[in-house]
Motif scaffolding. Structure first.
Motif, PDB file in Angstrom:
ATOM      1  N   PHE A  13      15.163  -3.971  -3.033  1.00 65.00           N
ATOM      2  CA  PHE A  13      13.891  -4.620  -3.333  1.00 65.00           C
ATOM      3  C   PHE A  13      13.099  -4.938  -2.064  1.00 65.00           C
ATOM      4  O   PHE A  13      11.903  -5.183  -2.130  1.00 65.00           O
ATOM      5  N   GLU A  14      13.777  -4.890  -0.923  1.00 62.90           N
ATOM      6  CA  GLU A  14      13.046  -4.900   0.345  1.00 62.90           C
ATOM      7  C   GLU A  14      12.186  -3.656   0.449  1.00 62.90           C
ATOM      8  O   GLU A  14      11.099  -3.671   1.034  1.00 62.90           O
ATOM      9  N   HIS A  15      12.660  -2.559  -0.133  1.00 57.13           N
ATOM     10  CA  HIS A  15      11.953  -1.274  -0.079  1.00 57.13           C
ATOM     11  C   HIS A  15      11.450  -0.860  -1.464  1.00 57.13           C
ATOM     12  O   HIS A  15      11.378   0.333  -1.757  1.00 57.13           O
ATOM     13  N   PHE A  16      11.083  -1.821  -2.278  1.00 58.19           N
ATOM     14  CA  PHE A  16      10.679  -1.513  -3.641  1.00 58.19           C
ATOM     15  C   PHE A  16       9.491  -0.554  -3.686  1.00 58.19           C
ATOM     16  O   PHE A  16       9.394   0.284  -4.578  1.00 58.19           O
ATOM     17  N   ASP A  17       8.584  -0.660  -2.734  1.00 55.03           N
ATOM     18  CA  ASP A  17       7.383   0.186  -2.722  1.00 55.03           C
ATOM     19  C   ASP A  17       7.521   1.397  -1.803  1.00 55.03           C
ATOM     20  O   ASP A  17       6.533   2.092  -1.542  1.00 55.03           O
ATOM     21  N   HIS A  18       8.730   1.652  -1.300  1.00 54.49           N
ATOM     22  CA  HIS A  18       8.994   2.831  -0.469  1.00 54.49           C
ATOM     23  C   HIS A  18       9.830   3.810  -1.286  1.00 54.49           C
ATOM     24  O   HIS A  18      11.061   3.742  -1.275  1.00 54.49           O
ATOM     25  N   LEU A  19       9.182   4.698  -1.981  1.00 56.88           N
ATOM     26  CA  LEU A  19       9.895   5.566  -2.924  1.00 56.88           C
ATOM     27  C   LEU A  19      10.983   6.373  -2.246  1.00 56.88           C
ATOM     28  O   LEU A  19      12.085   6.527  -2.786  1.00 56.88           O
ATOM     29  N   GLY A  59       0.791  -1.225   0.000  1.00 52.55           N
ATOM     30  CA  GLY A  59       0.000   0.000   0.000  1.00 52.55           C
ATOM     31  C   GLY A  59       0.820   1.269   0.000  1.00 52.55           C
ATOM     32  O   GLY A  59       0.339   2.331  -0.422  1.00 52.55           O
ATOM     33  N   ASP A  60       2.070   1.202   0.447  1.00 56.66           N
ATOM     34  CA  ASP A  60       2.910   2.396   0.442  1.00 56.66           C
ATOM     35  C   ASP A  60       3.161   2.916  -0.968  1.00 56.66           C
ATOM     36  O   ASP A  60       3.512   4.086  -1.146  1.00 56.66           O
ATOM     37  N   ALA A  61       3.029   2.049  -1.967  1.00 60.06           N
ATOM     38  CA  ALA A  61       3.174   2.524  -3.345  1.00 60.06           C
ATOM     39  C   ALA A  61       2.069   3.525  -3.669  1.00 60.06           C
ATOM     40  O   ALA A  61       2.325   4.598  -4.242  1.00 60.06           O
ATOM     41  N   TYR A  62       0.828   3.199  -3.318  1.00 59.03           N
ATOM     42  CA  TYR A  62      -0.278   4.141  -3.514  1.00 59.03           C
ATOM     43  C   TYR A  62      -0.039   5.420  -2.714  1.00 59.03           C
ATOM     44  O   TYR A  62      -0.361   6.528  -3.163  1.00 59.03           O
ATOM     45  N   PHE A  63       0.501   5.264  -1.514  1.00 56.21           N
ATOM     46  CA  PHE A  63       0.769   6.416  -0.666  1.00 56.21           C
ATOM     47  C   PHE A  63       1.744   7.377  -1.343  1.00 56.21           C
ATOM     48  O   PHE A  63       1.563   8.599  -1.299  1.00 56.21           O
ATOM     49  N   SER A  64       2.758   6.832  -1.996  1.00 53.29           N
ATOM     50  CA  SER A  64       3.729   7.684  -2.690  1.00 53.29           C
ATOM     51  C   SER A  64       3.128   8.343  -3.922  1.00 53.29           C
ATOM     52  O   SER A  64       3.462   9.490  -4.244  1.00 53.29           O
ATOM     53  N   VAL A  65       2.254   7.636  -4.625  1.00 50.10           N
ATOM     54  CA  VAL A  65       1.534   8.264  -5.747  1.00 50.10           C
ATOM     55  C   VAL A  65       0.786   9.493  -5.235  1.00 50.10           C
ATOM     56  O   VAL A  65       0.840  10.578  -5.832  1.00 50.10           O
ATOM     57  N   TRP A  66       0.105   9.320  -4.113  1.00 45.18           N
ATOM     58  CA  TRP A  66      -0.669  10.420  -3.534  1.00 45.18           C
ATOM     59  C   TRP A  66       0.239  11.569  -3.111  1.00 45.18           C
ATOM     60  O   TRP A  66      -0.067  12.746  -3.352  1.00 45.18           O
ATOM     61  N   ARG A  67       1.380  11.261  -2.465  1.00 41.11           N
ATOM     62  CA  ARG A  67       2.280  12.317  -1.998  1.00 41.11           C
ATOM     63  C   ARG A  67       2.797  13.169  -3.159  1.00 41.11           C
ATOM     64  O   ARG A  67       2.772  14.409  -3.087  1.00 41.11           O
ATOM     65  N   LEU A  68       3.269  12.520  -4.201  1.00 38.13           N
ATOM     66  CA  LEU A  68       3.778  13.273  -5.352  1.00 38.13           C
ATOM     67  C   LEU A  68       2.676  14.120  -5.978  1.00 38.13           C
ATOM     68  O   LEU A  68       2.890  15.290  -6.330  1.00 38.13           O
TER      69      LEU A  68
END
Length: 555
Positions: A151-157, A45-54
């Motif tokens: 890749f542990e943090h792949f979804d943490h931009l 879900g953090d991937a969606y969170f980063s989309v929102w932040r940008l």
């Protein structure tokens, strides 16, 4: 002059070749995302969170920059963007693409994929300049850019935005060796850029450079103070200004509890554990826990030992010291240093995951492994024809070790017309249901609502971030019985004017019961229905609470 031009052209050709290698490695590790950045996203879900932040920063810079940190989540709380890392610099740089109409998902995915290439290239430049070896630079780029930690943090931009660190290290070497004011200010600029890209890494980087500067000038403390001030004071001013909204929230959200920090402090066992997504070593993930899979790879570890083998020059001693310091930071409460920093250095009280200091371990490993492969090359001077093949084999082995398969899934990019209609309702304050419960905040239900809010940007009671205000926890408790009269009355009280009800395809009956109950409530008016992600969604207007009747009858 002609010789200088030839050397410069050769350096650019080598850099371009390195860039091609890193682009190919990026595609090999994330082929689905690279092929369809418009319809794919990481599993977490953090991937969606980063989309929102940008997207939020781009939106607010254009509409109301003075209220940049007053994001549209956790209404009516202020400064909600500062509940997590705002990634202000990359978000600002990418904003023109959003203004030109590029979909938020594409902006995010292209940025994410680009970071792998940029991280690798920055490490390549650093080690190529320090060691003077093309193979050393190539290997360093592979280690720093594609290790299992990435890749542990792949979804943490924000965890991928680290290319300023090798650039700061290169500028630092020039500054302490030349002792010029200009080079010191270049360090300050790179450190400031890292702070504005990822606060975690910025804090770790300032700590490391401060210690290493003192170590470099240990015989001349006056020079250490002068160089340290020129390099770090401007960056600390930037950090202080950037911290103002975060400090404003501190009274609301507090510091990270020591017990939480302990759970994210690395152990030595974590350094033999790779994430499950690694194709070769994924089976070792059982030795670690999420956020603490820190295995650097066998090739990098072996060449690190070779690079540290005596005799050592001054540069390698400094990078060895930096590696030990980074290890202490990553160990968190399992080491002896982090507790002191948490007690005496305020920024460390806001950091949840000490293991993320592994980024500096990767930097030290990249540099020292670069020296290691150069030593291997020197040993092969007698076999000039075989040497290029052996060095290419080593770089290839490291690349193969790091191949991963990060989980991605398809995104339904269709947005209901009613979501877009919310943007035309100036009084809309949105509550979306269902929500999670206070003891399961990691369910990340709200992060999908935040992603959809990029279509309207209206304030919403829902939210997801690194911290949660007490008002949101109270909301989750008070709406557990939604949509009964008490929960509706509470939503009126806190200012909600629009209800968005989503169907859970695993329990459609619950959605139907909610619709029937809302249809009987005179305080709720239907607006419309639609489909989101293949499930039904209903939109309602929530009327404001009636004003209490006057105690005196009008004459």
């Amino acid at each position: 002059m002609a010789e200088h031009t030839t050397l410069l052209r050769s350096a650019w050709i080598r850099a371009a070749t390195a860039a091609v290698l890193y682009i190919l490695l990026t595609i090999a590790n994330a082929p689905q995302l690279a092929a369809r950045p418009d319809t794919r996203i990481g599993q977490h879900g953090d991937a969606y969170f980063s989309v929102w932040r940008l997207a939020w920063v781009a939106h607010q810079l254009k509409t109301s920059p003075r209220h940049l940190f007053d994001a549209n989540i956790f209404y009516p709380e202020p400064r909600t963007l500062a509940y997590s890392d705002a990634m202000l610099l990359p978000a600002t740089v990418l904003a023109p693409f959003a203004w030109a109409g590029t979909p938020p998902l594409v902006v995010y995915n292209v940025c994410l994929l680009s970071t792998f290439v940029l991280n690798a290239l920055a490490a390549y430049v650093l080690v190529y300049r320090l060691v003077g070896s093309y193979a050393a630079g190539l290997l360093a780029g592979v280690i720093f850019g594609f290790s299992p930690y990435r890749f542990e943090h792949f979804d943490h931009l924000e965890m991928q935005l680290s290319f300023w660190i090798p650039l700061a290290a290169l500028a630092w070497h020039r500054a302490v060796e030349r002792q010029s004011v200009r080079d010191c200010l270049v360090v300050a600029a790179a450190v400031s850029a890292q702070i504005l890209s990822c606060i975690y890494y910025g804090i770790f980087l300032v700590t490391s450079l401060g210690v290493l500067t003192a170590l470099w000038f240990w015989r001349t403390p006056v020079r250490a103070v002068r160089a340290g001030t020129l390099m770090l004071f401007p960056a600390m001013v930037v950090f202080a200004l950037y911290s103002l909204p975060y400090l404003g929230n501190r009274s609301r959200v507090g510091d990270r509890p020591a017990g939480e920090i302990a759970g994210y402090s690395a152990t030595l066992k974590d350094f033999v554990s790779a994430p499950a997504t690694n194709r070769l070593y994924g089976w070792t993930h059982k030795f670690g826990v999420p956020e603490r899979h820190l295995f650097p790879g066998l090739v990098a570890a072996a060449l690190l030992v070779v690079g540290l083998w005596p005799p050592l020059d001054r540069r390698r001693v400094v990078h060895a010291a930096g590696l030990l310091l980074a290890l202490q930071l990553a160990l968190g409460t399992n080491g002896w240093l982090y507790g002191l920093l948490y007690e005496w250095v305020l920024p460390y009280r806001g950091l949840r995951v000490p293991a993320r200091a592994d980024i500096l371990i990767l930097l030290g490993t990249s540099v020292l492994a670069g020296y290691g492969i150069e030593r291997v090359a020197a040993r092969m001077a007698r076999w000039p024809r075989a040497r290029p093949a052996v060095l290419a084999l080593v770089v290839g082995m490291a690349s193969a070790e790091y191949l991963s398969r990060p989980a991605v899934h398809h995104v339904d990019t269709y947005v209901s017309t009613w979501y877009r209609m919310l943007g035309t309702m100036p009084d809309a304050v949105v509550f979306e249901w269902p929500v999670t419960v206070p003891w399961r905040l990691g369910n990340m239900v709200d992060v999908l609502y935040m992603y959809r809010s990029t279509a309207h940007w209206r304030p919403m009671l829902n939210g997801y971030s690194g911290f949660y205000p007490q008002s949101y926890i109270k909301l989750l408790i008070r709406v557990r019985s939604f949509p009964d009269r008490r929960s509706i009355a509470y939503l009126q009280q806190v200012g909600a004017t629009v209800l968005v009800i989503h169907e859970n395809r695993r329990s459609p009956a619950r959605f139907q019961r909610a619709l029937e109950r809302l249809a009987r409530d005179p305080k709720v008016q239907p607006l419309g229905t639609g489909v989101e992600n293949g499930a039904r969604v209903a939109f309602f207007r929530l009327l404001p609470p009636r004003a209490p009747a006057s105690a005196t009858s009008p004459r």
